[in-house]
Design an enzyme around this catalytic site. Structure first.
Site, PDB file in Angstrom:
ATOM      1  N   GLU A   1      -4.979  -4.766  10.670  1.00 44.96           N
ATOM      2  CA  GLU A   1      -3.947  -3.753  10.862  1.00 44.96           C
ATOM      3  C   GLU A   1      -4.209  -3.011  12.168  1.00 44.96           C
ATOM      4  O   GLU A   1      -5.035  -2.082  12.202  1.00 44.96           O
ATOM      5  CB  GLU A   1      -3.966  -2.749   9.704  1.00 44.96           C
TER       6      GLU A   1
ATOM      7  N   SER B   1       3.804  -2.122  10.308  1.00 42.06           N
ATOM      8  CA  SER B   1       5.250  -2.211  10.538  1.00 42.06           C
ATOM      9  C   SER B   1       5.838  -3.566  10.172  1.00 42.06           C
ATOM     10  O   SER B   1       6.797  -4.031  10.806  1.00 42.06           O
ATOM     11  CB  SER B   1       5.603  -1.854  11.990  1.00 42.06           C
TER      12      SER B   1
ATOM     13  N   GLY C   1       3.063  -1.039   4.206  1.00 44.68           N
ATOM     14  CA  GLY C   1       3.121   0.373   3.857  1.00 44.68           C
ATOM     15  C   GLY C   1       4.548   0.802   3.554  1.00 44.68           C
ATOM     16  O   GLY C   1       5.053   0.634   2.445  1.00 44.68           O
ATOM     17  N   GLY C   2       5.219   1.340   4.569  1.00 45.32           N
ATOM     18  CA  GLY C   2       6.548   1.918   4.374  1.00 45.32           C
ATOM     19  C   GLY C   2       7.525   1.012   3.642  1.00 45.32           C
ATOM     20  O   GLY C   2       8.219   1.452   2.714  1.00 45.32           O
TER      21      GLY C   2
ATOM     22  N   HIS D   1      -9.367   1.193   5.022  1.00 48.82           N
ATOM     23  CA  HIS D   1      -8.086   1.389   5.719  1.00 48.82           C
ATOM     24  C   HIS D   1      -8.314   2.338   6.894  1.00 48.82           C
ATOM     25  O   HIS D   1      -9.115   3.268   6.807  1.00 48.82           O
ATOM     26  CB  HIS D   1      -7.044   1.954   4.747  1.00 48.82           C
TER      27      HIS D   1
ATOM     28  N   ASN E   1       0.866  -1.174   0.000  1.00 53.87           N
ATOM     29  CA  ASN E   1       0.000   0.000   0.000  1.00 53.87           C
ATOM     30  C   ASN E   1       0.904   1.225   0.000  1.00 53.87           C
ATOM     31  O   ASN E   1       1.502   1.557   1.030  1.00 53.87           O
ATOM     32  CB  ASN E   1      -0.892  -0.030   1.256  1.00 53.87           C
ATOM     33  N   TRP E   2       0.985   1.874  -1.145  1.00 54.38           N
ATOM     34  CA  TRP E   2       1.917   3.007  -1.266  1.00 54.38           C
ATOM     35  C   TRP E   2       1.390   4.262  -0.575  1.00 54.38           C
ATOM     36  O   TRP E   2       2.119   5.228  -0.426  1.00 54.38           O
ATOM     37  CB  TRP E   2       2.192   3.312  -2.741  1.00 54.38           C
ATOM     38  N   LYS E   3       0.108   4.247  -0.231  1.00 55.98           N
ATOM     39  CA  LYS E   3      -0.511   5.426   0.388  1.00 55.98           C
ATOM     40  C   LYS E   3      -0.293   6.657  -0.506  1.00 55.98           C
ATOM     41  O   LYS E   3      -0.293   6.514  -1.730  1.00 55.98           O
ATOM     42  CB  LYS E   3       0.017   5.618   1.823  1.00 55.98           C
TER      43      LYS E   3
ATOM     44  N   GLY F   1       3.096   2.257  10.805  1.00 55.78           N
ATOM     45  CA  GLY F   1       4.113   3.291  10.661  1.00 55.78           C
ATOM     46  C   GLY F   1       4.869   3.616  11.937  1.00 55.78           C
ATOM     47  O   GLY F   1       5.568   4.627  12.006  1.00 55.78           O
TER      48      GLY F   1
ATOM     49  N   GLU G   1      -6.708   4.741   7.888  1.00 53.66           N
ATOM     50  CA  GLU G   1      -6.494   6.161   7.543  1.00 53.66           C
ATOM     51  C   GLU G   1      -7.717   6.741   6.842  1.00 53.66           C
ATOM     52  O   GLU G   1      -8.008   7.924   6.962  1.00 53.66           O
ATOM     53  CB  GLU G   1      -5.210   6.290   6.702  1.00 53.66           C
TER      54      GLU G   1
HETATM   55  P1  13P Z   1       3.337   0.361   7.574  1.00 50.95           P
HETATM   56  O1  13P Z   1       3.828  -0.906   6.957  1.00 50.95           O
HETATM   57  O2  13P Z   1       4.052   1.587   7.102  1.00 50.95           O
HETATM   58  O3  13P Z   1       3.262   0.258   9.065  1.00 50.95           O
HETATM   59  O4  13P Z   1       1.815   0.561   7.056  1.00 50.95           O
HETATM   60  C1  13P Z   1       0.933  -0.476   7.165  1.00 50.95           C
HETATM   61  C2  13P Z   1      -0.298  -0.107   6.440  1.00 50.95           C
HETATM   62  O5  13P Z   1      -1.035   0.780   6.856  1.00 50.95           O
HETATM   63  C3  13P Z   1      -0.592  -0.825   5.195  1.00 50.95           C
HETATM   64  O6  13P Z   1      -1.882  -0.579   4.761  1.00 50.95           O
END
Ligand code: 13P
Length: 253
Positions: free
Chosen positions: A170, A216, A237-238, A100, A12-14, A176, A102
């Protein structure tokens, strides 16, 4: 991981990626996955809307799937700034992340909204990646399983199957932050999710639906997390923005 469910490693590149770095990243993921030959796991990237078309071109023929990070539940019409499932399918998407944390936090998305988006995704022939997970305050109050239970009841469509739905757990406090639950905690929550899905959808569907862990995940912890019986992949994510790290997580399958 369990042999009957093929693992899914999803990035997920956000809100990250422009045409330069984003397409370089998509091409690197495609090269990595092609190099695996007959990989024993699936790989998915979910770039921002602006890059879907071009990223789809960059991964074409590699076997990597393309997903979006959100959608609107309506088929079309007066919804300025929104994107329909037909539009996402038209750009080559096979998956859509819905709910998600977010989106739930930044845009006030409720379980009902998330369920409607998942239903629209399935109605359009795409696979919904339905996200659930508790906040830190909810965890501290001992409410993790209650929250997850309510989110499954409200966000996962009654017509969910292994073919049209993936569920991602999640924990909000792990996203993050570099913090993760212990492996025992992850397995306990995933087993609980599967039992809730069995109650809602029947055991066969629950046994087939892939449950991803997100929060994470990185090359250092992926192997242990992915080895858990009810963890069928990761939503990353990251680390999905670094091709070496994303590939190392794939190698952990
Ligand atoms: P991180 O891997 O950066 O913690 O993000 C997880 C995430 O929200 C994937 O959707």
């Amino acid at each position: 991981m369990t042999a009957s469910r093929r693992p899914l490693i999803a990035g997920n590149w956000k809100m990250n990626g422009l045409s330069g770095d984003g397409l370089t990243l998509a091409a690197a993921v495609a090269d990595y996955y092609k190099g695996k030959g007959a990989a024993s796991f699936d790989m998915l990237i979910c770039p921002p809307f602006t890059l879907l078309g071009a990223a789809g071109g960059a991964i074409e023929g590699s076997g990597v799937s393309l997903g979006a990070q959100d959608c609107h539940m309506a088929e079309k019409g007066a919804h300025t700034g929104d994107i329909s499932i037909a539009m996402l399918a038209d750009t080559g998407c096979s998956h859509v992340i819905v709910g998600h944390s977010e989106r739930r936090t930044d845009h006030g998305e409720t379980n009902e909204v998330v369920c409607a988006k998942a239903e629209a995704t399935n109605a359009g022939g795409l696979i919904a990646v339905v996200c659930i997970g508790e906040t830190e305050a909810e965890r501290d109050a001992g409410k993790t399983l209650d929250v997850v239970k309510t989110q499954i009841a409200g966000s996962v469509p009654g017509g969910a199957t292994a073919a049209n739905t993936v569920v991602a757990y999640e924990p909000v406090w792990a996203i993050g932050t570099g913090r993760t639950p212990t492996s025992d905690e992850v397995q306990d929550v995933h087993a609980f999710i599967r039992s809730e899905l069995a109650g809602k959808l029947g055991q066969d569907h629950a046994d087939g639906i892939r449950l991803l862990y997100g929060g994470s995940m990185n090359p250092g912890n992926a192997k242990e997390l992915l080895a858990l019986a009810d963890v069928d992949g990761g939503l990353i994510g990251g680390a999905s923005l670094k091709p070496g790290d994303f590939g190392a997580i794939g190698d952990s399958c």
